[in-house]
Design a protein around this motif. Structure first.
Motif, PDB file in Angstrom:
ATOM      1  N   MET A 189      -1.294   8.817  11.079  1.00 35.05           N
ATOM      2  CA  MET A 189      -1.800   8.540   9.741  1.00 35.05           C
ATOM      3  C   MET A 189      -3.145   7.851   9.869  1.00 35.05           C
ATOM      4  N   ALA A 190      -4.044   8.229   8.949  1.00 33.12           N
ATOM      5  CA  ALA A 190      -5.395   7.695   8.967  1.00 33.12           C
ATOM      6  C   ALA A 190      -5.563   6.668   7.863  1.00 33.12           C
ATOM      7  N   CYS A 191      -6.271   5.613   8.167  1.00 31.57           N
ATOM      8  CA  CYS A 191      -6.602   4.590   7.180  1.00 31.57           C
ATOM      9  C   CYS A 191      -7.547   5.195   6.146  1.00 31.57           C
ATOM     10  N   SER A 192      -7.254   4.957   4.879  1.00 31.51           N
ATOM     11  CA  SER A 192      -8.098   5.546   3.841  1.00 31.51           C
ATOM     12  C   SER A 192      -9.415   4.794   3.673  1.00 31.51           C
ATOM     13  N   ASN A 193      -9.542   3.654   4.307  1.00 35.35           N
ATOM     14  CA  ASN A 193     -10.785   2.883   4.212  1.00 35.35           C
ATOM     15  C   ASN A 193     -11.706   3.139   5.398  1.00 35.35           C
ATOM     16  N   CYS A 194     -11.224   2.900   6.619  1.00 31.37           N
ATOM     17  CA  CYS A 194     -12.112   2.993   7.786  1.00 31.37           C
ATOM     18  C   CYS A 194     -11.860   4.237   8.625  1.00 31.37           C
ATOM     19  N   ASP A 246      -3.587   1.467   2.308  1.00 32.02           N
ATOM     20  CA  ASP A 246      -3.392   2.877   1.965  1.00 32.02           C
ATOM     21  C   ASP A 246      -3.732   3.798   3.139  1.00 32.02           C
ATOM     22  N   MET A 247      -2.816   4.700   3.411  1.00 36.60           N
ATOM     23  CA  MET A 247      -2.950   5.610   4.546  1.00 36.60           C
ATOM     24  C   MET A 247      -2.711   7.054   4.093  1.00 36.60           C
ATOM     25  N   VAL A 248      -3.216   7.979   4.899  1.00 32.72           N
ATOM     26  CA  VAL A 248      -2.960   9.391   4.669  1.00 32.72           C
ATOM     27  C   VAL A 248      -2.327   9.954   5.935  1.00 32.72           C
ATOM     28  N   ILE A 249      -1.147  10.561   5.787  1.00 31.01           N
ATOM     29  CA  ILE A 249      -0.503  11.168   6.952  1.00 31.01           C
ATOM     30  C   ILE A 249      -1.245  12.453   7.299  1.00 31.01           C
ATOM     31  N   GLY A 271       0.844  -1.179   0.000  1.00 32.84           N
ATOM     32  CA  GLY A 271       0.000   0.000   0.000  1.00 32.84           C
ATOM     33  C   GLY A 271       0.874   1.220   0.000  1.00 32.84           C
ATOM     34  N   GLN A 272       0.283   2.362   0.182  1.00 38.50           N
ATOM     35  CA  GLN A 272       1.107   3.550   0.248  1.00 38.50           C
ATOM     36  C   GLN A 272       0.562   4.525   1.285  1.00 38.50           C
ATOM     37  N   VAL A 273       1.510   5.278   1.833  1.00 35.88           N
ATOM     38  CA  VAL A 273       1.148   6.348   2.748  1.00 35.88           C
ATOM     39  C   VAL A 273       1.342   7.638   1.975  1.00 35.88           C
TER      40      VAL A 273
END
Ligand code: ZN
Length: 98
Positions: free
Chosen positions: A76-81, A49-52, A10-12
């Motif tokens: 970082m937040a999970c892009s799904n949940c 996949d995550m978002v910082i 995945g990617q951050v």
């Protein structure tokens, strides 16, 4: 022998894409990679996949009570949940200056 295999990873990413965002993103992903944890994914749902979290020079902290003191943090937040993963800045940056 395992090499630099980025398949199935995945990617951050940085949401804002500012210089500081990118620097902090590099520091966090570098540390997680060093610990072989970068592709572990969300602890709640497994999404990769995550978002910082952060905006320009503003970034998450862990507040103490009273809230005049805090620990610097990376999150970082999970892009799904949306589950937020928070890391102690001192450990991620590897300088125990406190
Ligand atoms: Zn998740």
């Amino acid at each position: 022998m395992p090499g630099e295999n980025s398949a199935d990873s995945g990617q951050v990413v940085s949401e804002e894409g500012t210089e500081l965002d990118k620097k902090r993103l590099d520091i966090l992903t570098g540390k997680l990679k060093e610990k072989n944890l970068l592709n572990r994914g969300c602890v709640f749902c497994g999404e990769k996949d995550m978002v910082i979290l952060g905006y320009k020079d503003e970034y998450p902290v862990i507040l103490l009570n009273p809230p005049t003191k805090y620990y610097e943090a990376y999150a970082m937040a999970c892009s799904n949940c949306g589950f937020v993963h928070t890391f102690m800045g001192e450990i991620i940056e590897g300088n125990g200056n406190g």
